[in-house]
Enzyme design. Structure first.
Site, short mmCIF file in Angstrom:
data_model
loop_
_atom_site.label_atom_id
_atom_site.label_comp_id
_atom_site.label_asym_id
_atom_site.label_seq_id
_atom_site.Cartn_x
_atom_site.Cartn_y
_atom_site.Cartn_z
N TRP A 46 42.27 41.59 46.94
CA TRP A 46 41.41 42.38 46.06
C TRP A 46 40.16 42.84 46.81
O TRP A 46 39.63 43.93 46.58
CB TRP A 46 41.04 41.54 44.84
CG TRP A 46 40.18 42.20 43.81
CD1 TRP A 46 39.91 43.54 43.67
CD2 TRP A 46 39.49 41.55 42.73
NE1 TRP A 46 39.10 43.76 42.57
CE2 TRP A 46 38.82 42.55 41.99
CE3 TRP A 46 39.38 40.22 42.34
CZ2 TRP A 46 38.04 42.26 40.87
CZ3 TRP A 46 38.61 39.92 41.22
CH2 TRP A 46 37.96 40.94 40.50
N ASP B 272 49.20 38.33 48.46
CA ASP B 272 49.22 39.03 47.18
C ASP B 272 48.39 40.31 47.24
O ASP B 272 47.31 40.33 47.85
CB ASP B 272 48.66 38.12 46.09
CG ASP B 272 48.67 38.78 44.72
OD1 ASP B 272 49.73 38.76 44.06
OD2 ASP B 272 47.62 39.32 44.30
N TYR C 27 44.22 48.06 44.58
CA TYR C 27 43.28 47.51 45.55
C TYR C 27 43.02 48.56 46.63
O TYR C 27 43.82 48.75 47.54
CB TYR C 27 43.81 46.23 46.19
CG TYR C 27 43.96 45.06 45.24
CD1 TYR C 27 43.41 45.10 43.96
CD2 TYR C 27 44.64 43.92 45.63
CE1 TYR C 27 43.55 44.01 43.09
CE2 TYR C 27 44.79 42.84 44.78
CZ TYR C 27 44.24 42.90 43.51
OH TYR C 27 44.39 41.83 42.66
N HIS D 175 49.97 44.21 35.76
CA HIS D 175 48.61 43.91 36.22
C HIS D 175 47.61 43.91 35.06
O HIS D 175 46.95 44.91 34.79
CB HIS D 175 48.19 44.92 37.28
CG HIS D 175 47.02 44.48 38.10
ND1 HIS D 175 46.56 45.17 39.20
CD2 HIS D 175 46.20 43.39 37.99
CE1 HIS D 175 45.53 44.54 39.72
NE2 HIS D 175 45.28 43.47 39.00
N SER E 95 50.41 39.27 35.71
CA SER E 95 49.06 38.78 35.97
C SER E 95 48.32 38.88 34.65
O SER E 95 48.35 39.93 33.99
CB SER E 95 48.38 39.63 37.05
OG SER E 95 47.09 39.14 37.34
#
Length: 330
Positions: free
Chosen positions: A21, A51, A56, A119, A150
């Site tokens: 991230w 991940d 991102y 997400h 997620s």
């Protein structure tokens, strides 16, 4: 580094993974070279789980991971789970999911994605079976190997694993965010669900790296959250930054945690070890673009489990400084 079984996937994943991230713009300026070096450091330390997500850096993290892996031994297994961004309405259309997957395939330079996760869509999306049928279709088409989610809330995790296609859940869990251990982990273990712990260091609070908002650079979302409150940070539902705990309360919790950190460990390593002491956790994915911090995080896997006394103290500190803000919300 030791590995753990990752739910029903058949994978053995390293206890410490890497989150990416931090490659996105909301963390300040990061060069491609810095990001590539951080990824390479994790791989050199033995990490086999990196991940990422299409959002991102608007695909930048996926592209850089692909570039690093192109230079590595092709016979070494590295798992690269990614995440598909929700549509503008916060849900997941079949068309949107397919477009996300095709973009990730291109940026990572692979024929099939190891794991695609929804997400953090709106809560309602977890109650719509069409979202999960779309994942099944992508799997049947050979575009993805496995599917997961997620989530922000334990409620969302509980609902998601009702769908057979879901083999993993990525969730926030750390000493300032303890509800998953109480309300989800036992079920996840019983149903063979892989658990990925994200935001383990509470946006750096649990790395004991900050004393005030001035410690964050311009353009860093944490500065806004520290000055204006956590709901001014990032996260669709408001619980991402500092694990949803007000900055000053988080600093007070860190003060109380310091006496329990072993002499041979940093606060970040202590936190990661505390997380790994929960057997339902498959892997934890701290993120950093500093190779030194990545190496420090990876070394946490070598620490001995913490004592029952220490775990009790962490629970007491959570009760005093964090519970009222996060426990019944997330």
């Amino acid at each position: 580094m030791d590995t753990r079984e990752f739910g029903s996937t058949g994978w053995d994943v390293t206890e410490i993974g890497l989150g990416t991230w931090n490659v996105g713009p909301s963390w300040g300026d990061v060069t491609d070279e810095q990001a590539r070096e951080a990824i390479a450091t994790a791989l050199d330390d033995g990490v086999n789980f990196v991940d990422t997500a299409e959002v991102y850096g608007q695909g930048r993290a996926e592209r850089l991971i692909g570039e690093v892996l192109d230079e590595r031994d092709p016979d070494r297994t590295i798992y690269v789970p990614t995440k598909a961004a929700p549509d503008e309405d916060g849900g997941h259309s079949e068309e949107g999911l397919r477009s996300s997957v095709e973009g990730s395939l291109d940026r990572l330079g692979v024929d099939s994605l190891d794991l695609v996760q929804l997400h953090c869509p709106e809560t309602e999306a977890f109650y719509d079976p069409e979202n999960f049928r779309a994942l099944e279709d992508l799997k049947e088409a050979g575009l993805i190997d496995h599917a997961g989610v997620s989530v922000e809330k334990v409620e969302e995790a509980d609902k998601a694993i009702e769908h057979d296609v879901v083999e993993s859940v990525q969730i926030i869990f750390n000493p300032l965010r303890q509800r998953p251990a109480e309300r989800f982990f036992e079920r996840a273990a019983n149903e063979d669900i892989g658990v990925i712990v994200r935001v383990p260091l509470a946006s750096g609070l649990l790395a004991d790296a900050f004393e005030g908002p001035e410690d964050f650079g311009e353009g860093d979302h944490r500065r806004t959250a520290a000055e204006e409150g956590v709901d001014a940070g990032v996260g669709r539902k408001g619980g991402e930054t500092f694990a949803g705990v007000p900055f000053e309360d988080g600093l007070a919790a860190v003060d109380d945690l310091r006496p329990f950190v072993p002499d041979d460990a940093t606060m970040a390593q202590f936190t990661l070890r505390w997380i790994l002491d929960h057997d339902a956790v498959s892997t934890v994915i701290p993120g950093s673009t500093s190779p030194d911090h990545v190496a420090e995080n990876d070394a946490a896997a070598d620490l001995a489990p913490l004592s029952h006394q220490t775990h009790g103290a962490v629970r007491d500190i959570y009760d005093e400084h964090a519970r009222e803000y996060v426990h019944h919300r997330w």
